[in-house]
Design an enzyme around this catalytic site. Sequence first.
Site, PDB file in Angstrom:
ATOM      1  N   HIS A 111       0.812  -1.231  -0.085  1.00 33.99           N
ATOM      2  CA  HIS A 111       0.115   0.024   0.109  1.00 33.99           C
ATOM      3  C   HIS A 111       0.766   1.245  -0.034  1.00 33.99           C
ATOM      4  O   HIS A 111       2.252   1.283   0.271  1.00 33.99           O
ATOM      5  CB  HIS A 111      -1.086   0.202   1.235  1.00 33.99           C
ATOM      6  N   ASP A 120       0.545   4.853   1.988  1.00 30.47           N
ATOM      7  CA  ASP A 120      -0.173   5.588   3.184  1.00 30.47           C
ATOM      8  C   ASP A 120      -1.223   6.749   2.611  1.00 30.47           C
ATOM      9  O   ASP A 120      -0.710   7.506   2.083  1.00 30.47           O
ATOM     10  CB  ASP A 120       0.725   6.108   4.165  1.00 30.47           C
ATOM     11  N   HIS A 176       4.748   0.165   0.293  1.00 38.72           N
ATOM     12  CA  HIS A 176       5.408  -0.803   1.396  1.00 38.72           C
ATOM     13  C   HIS A 176       4.421  -1.771   2.021  1.00 38.72           C
ATOM     14  O   HIS A 176       3.257  -1.828   1.773  1.00 38.72           O
ATOM     15  CB  HIS A 176       6.037   0.067   2.647  1.00 38.72           C
ATOM     16  N   ARG A 189       4.713   5.864  14.247  1.00 36.32           N
ATOM     17  CA  ARG A 189       4.982   6.638  12.916  1.00 36.32           C
ATOM     18  C   ARG A 189       4.415   7.968  12.968  1.00 36.32           C
ATOM     19  O   ARG A 189       3.260   8.099  13.686  1.00 36.32           O
ATOM     20  CB  ARG A 189       4.243   5.495  11.959  1.00 36.32           C
TER      21      ARG A 189
HETATM   22  C1  SIN Z   1       2.890   0.937   7.877  1.00 38.07           C
HETATM   23  O1  SIN Z   1       2.081   0.326   6.962  1.00 38.07           O
HETATM   24  O2  SIN Z   1       3.075   2.170   8.245  1.00 38.07           O
HETATM   25  C2  SIN Z   1       3.734  -0.048   8.630  1.00 38.07           C
HETATM   26  C3  SIN Z   1       4.837  -0.368   8.316  1.00 38.07           C
HETATM   27  C4  SIN Z   1       5.585  -1.361   9.340  1.00 38.07           C
HETATM   28  O3  SIN Z   1       5.304  -1.435  10.417  1.00 38.07           O
HETATM   29  O4  SIN Z   1       6.675  -1.893   8.817  1.00 38.07           O
END
Ligand code: SIN
Length: 292
Positions: free
Chosen positions: A99, A101, A255, A270
């Site tokens: 995806h 973000d 990612h 995050r």
């Molecule tokens: C996310 O999708 O922001 C999580 C990525 C992660 O935890 O590695």
Amino acid sequence: MAELRIRKVAGALGAEISGVDLSRDLPDAAIAAIRAALVEHQVIFFRDQDLTPEAQLAFGRRFGPLNIHPYVAGMDGHPEIMEIIKEPGDKVNFGGGWHSDMSFLETPAIGSILYALEIPQWGGDTLFASQAAAYDALSPGLKATLETLNAVHSAGREYSAQGHSAQKRASMNVVEAEGAVGEFVHPIVKVHPESGRKALYVNPAFTMRIEGWSRRESKALLDFLFEHSRYEAFTCRFSWAPGSLAFWDNRSVWHFALNDYPGQRRHMRRVTVDPWPAPADQTAVRRAEGVA
Ligand code: SIN
């Protein structure tokens, strides 16, 4: 400040940067160099950082206003910090699928800054895929067609009761998207505002269909793009340690957080950077959904 040392980690994207302490109030020149490295390498990695929540917020704010997630409750006292936690008993992780973000918003986030506090003994890596490299590898004919098309994005599937993102996890408060969830249209080929490089901007989590096409027609083309866009030559992989930080550019990168560490804990924080000017407030949605 000493010069940043930048080492590429894979052919299509990704670079590890050393020689900088992100907890400091960095001079503008250092922030500009980090921003330039992000635009060039699309995802950048730092090691051995020691960041309080306040320091991570301060670093993030040097790149733009910080997003408050409409469906995931933020940290107590710091709503812009999303705590991404998988407890040993959780079956489902957060972000466990390709995806970009916040593509489901009218004004998607430009970047995400993920900081590792606790990492499993093995596993828990994150994969990244360059959607600029994916675009470059297409034929001139398909590129020209895609440049005429827009896609419809929504959180409605991923954050529904059956969706991956809304699954219950012991230490995360994620609400289900109910009823009418906004749909927003974005071009399938995005021109990066800083590099001018083109990238594909569709993703399996949040892209619902192609504007003006039926779901069946959309599925045929989107399935091809989703398959194409994760070809290994477009990817890199990051193995975390406590104190590692990854900063990725959502305008050109997908990612995927791997869920390969059953029975162990992983704890990340995050912050998510919006473009200037700050987009419309999402708190109305959060209040309606009971997060705020
Ligand atoms: C996310 O999708 O922001 C999580 C990525 C992660 O935890 O590695």
